[in-house]
Scaffold this active site. Structure first.
Site, short mmCIF file in Angstrom:
data_model
loop_
_atom_site.label_atom_id
_atom_site.label_comp_id
_atom_site.label_asym_id
_atom_site.label_seq_id
_atom_site.Cartn_x
_atom_site.Cartn_y
_atom_site.Cartn_z
CD GLU A 187 -2.36 -7.71 2.44
OE1 GLU A 187 -2.02 -6.56 2.06
OE2 GLU A 187 -2.93 -7.93 3.52
CD GLU A 200 1.34 -5.79 5.60
OE1 GLU A 200 2.15 -6.69 5.92
OE2 GLU A 200 0.61 -5.88 4.60
CB ALA A 243 -0.89 -0.01 1.23
N GLY A 303 0.60 -5.07 0.58
CA GLY A 303 -0.53 -5.16 -0.37
C GLY A 303 -0.14 -5.81 -1.68
N1 COA Z 1 4.59 3.26 -0.54
C1 COA Z 1 4.98 4.43 -1.07
N2 COA Z 1 6.17 4.60 -1.68
C2 COA Z 1 6.98 3.54 -1.76
C3 COA Z 1 6.64 2.29 -1.22
C4 COA Z 1 5.38 2.16 -0.60
N3 COA Z 1 4.93 1.01 -0.09
N4 COA Z 1 7.67 1.42 -1.45
C5 COA Z 1 8.61 2.12 -2.10
N5 COA Z 1 8.20 3.40 -2.30
C6 COA Z 1 8.92 4.48 -2.95
C7 COA Z 1 10.05 5.02 -2.09
O1 COA Z 1 9.56 5.94 -1.16
C8 COA Z 1 10.92 5.64 -3.14
O2 COA Z 1 10.34 6.89 -3.54
P1 COA Z 1 11.27 8.20 -3.73
O3 COA Z 1 12.25 7.82 -4.81
O4 COA Z 1 10.32 9.25 -4.13
O5 COA Z 1 11.95 8.42 -2.41
C9 COA Z 1 10.78 4.69 -4.33
O6 COA Z 1 9.56 3.99 -4.11
C10 COA Z 1 11.91 3.69 -4.43
O7 COA Z 1 12.00 2.99 -3.20
P2 COA Z 1 13.33 2.84 -2.35
O8 COA Z 1 12.96 2.58 -0.94
O9 COA Z 1 14.24 3.99 -2.61
O10 COA Z 1 13.95 1.51 -3.02
P3 COA Z 1 14.99 0.51 -2.34
O11 COA Z 1 15.47 -0.37 -3.44
O12 COA Z 1 15.99 1.22 -1.52
O13 COA Z 1 14.10 -0.36 -1.34
C11 COA Z 1 12.17 -1.64 -0.68
C12 COA Z 1 13.10 -1.21 -1.84
C13 COA Z 1 11.00 -2.41 -1.29
C14 COA Z 1 12.94 -2.53 0.31
C15 COA Z 1 11.66 -0.38 0.07
O14 COA Z 1 11.15 0.52 -0.90
C16 COA Z 1 10.56 -0.66 1.05
O15 COA Z 1 10.84 -1.16 2.14
N6 COA Z 1 9.29 -0.29 0.72
C17 COA Z 1 8.18 -0.43 1.60
C18 COA Z 1 7.73 -1.86 1.69
C19 COA Z 1 6.59 -1.99 2.69
O16 COA Z 1 6.76 -1.84 3.87
N7 COA Z 1 5.39 -2.31 2.17
C20 COA Z 1 4.22 -2.50 2.97
C21 COA Z 1 3.46 -1.24 3.04
S1 COA Z 1 2.00 -1.44 4.00
#
Ligand code: COA
Length: 260
Positions: free
Chosen positions: A114, A134, A66, A111
């Site tokens: 999911e 989460e 999400a 999500g």
């Molecule tokens: N919601 C909103 N934005 C997200 C996102 C999410 N769930 N997951 C990634 N993004 C965005 C980041 O904020 C970043 O945006 P920016 O460039 O404007 O700062 C962009 O996507 C790239 O992500 P980044 O974190 O820089 O990539 P990474 O390779 O360093 O890390 C992940 C990849 C997947 C490990 C990391 O993005 C992450 O942990 N995301 C969240 C996962 C999560 O907790 N999901 C459950 C949500 S309920």
């Protein structure tokens, strides 16, 4: 509805849906959820669409969950409404009556995982990572993860993922039955399409009722589920496709199904 966040293309009876926010790792914001919901309705309604393949744009993510930016501002009632909306969208997809395959090309987190769980089949690229992170954010799965994940992989492996929040790689996902196939990224869409085309050789009404019996039957007692199955079995005897399938076998030829 013109799509802003999805690519939607129908090729020879298969709808290819790509979540298209690669700069945000295809995070499922409210707009994506609304568009996926609309797309699920379209898939259910349009006879020429017989199956669906869902993937994410870019090399990195299927969907990284999400949209955390949107979650950050929500109050309790908004949170509940958001969860219900996401759940309804996924249920619509799951019950669209056509097979849906998730082609997991990278991160499928929260999500995103999911969404993959609501699809009927899942194929992962070798570098894919799947998880329910989460709890690391102070929230819990809200788009069906607590329900579909244990139903699919069992309580133990599901709780391992949900309580640790740690992602697992594609090979681990294969071992616990979370995905059914792992392939090199360059072969992912072709593998999903091969699987879909093999499925679509089968009788459409039989596919629909088999899907329905599995999806609905899982929430029933064994007795109720068996009755549903028997009713479907009987109902299919009224179709031209059943006659064609059985006759073709006896005549040692390939069947020509019409979906009637
Ligand atoms: N919601 C909103 N934005 C997200 C996102 C999410 N769930 N997951 C990634 N993004 C965005 C980041 O904020 C970043 O945006 P920016 O460039 O404007 O700062 C962009 O996507 C790239 O992500 P980044 O974190 O820089 O990539 P990474 O390779 O360093 O890390 C992940 C990849 C997947 C490990 C990391 O993005 C992450 O942990 N995301 C969240 C996962 C999560 O907790 N999901 C459950 C949500 S309920």
């Amino acid at each position: 509805m013109p799509y802003e966040t999805l690519l939607f293309e129908v090729r020879d009876r298969v709808a290819f849906i790509t979540i298209n926010r690669p700069d945000k790792l295809n995070a499922l914001n409210d707009r994506v959820v609304a568009e996926l919901s609309e797309a699920a309705g379209r898939i259910a309604a349009e006879d020429e669409i017989r199956g669906v393949i869902i993937t994410g744009a870019g090399q990195k993510a299927f969907a990284a969950g999400a949209d955390i930016g949107e979650l950050a501002g929500q109050g309790p009632f908004e949170g509940k409404a958001r969860a219900l909306k996401g759940q309804a969208m996924l249920r619509r997809l799951e019950t669209c009556g056509k097979p849906v395959i998730a082609a997991i090309n990278g991160f499928a987190l929260g999500g995103g995982c999911e969404l993959a769980l609501a699809c009927h089949l899942r194929i992962a690229a070798e570098q894919a990572k799947l998880g329910q992170p989460e709890v690391k954010l102070g929230i819990a799965p809200g788009y069906g993860g607590t329900q579909r994940l244990p139903r699919l992989v069992g309580r133990g492996p599901a709780l391992q993922m949900i309580l640790t929040g740690e992602a697992i790689d594609a090979q681990q996902a294969l071992r616990i039955g979370l995905v059914s196939q792992v392939v090199p990224a360059s072969e992912l869409l072709a593998a999903a399409e091969t699987m879909m085309r093999a499925i679509l050789k089968n009788a459409p009404l039989a596919l629909r009722l088999a899907l329905e019996a599995v999806e609905r039957g899982l929430d029933m007692t064994l007795e109720e589920g068996l009755l549903l199955e028997a009713n479907h079995f009987g109902l299919l005897a009224s179709t031209r496709d059943m006659k064609e399938g059985l006759t073709a076998f006896l005549e040692k030829r390939a069947p020509r199904f019409e979906g009637r």
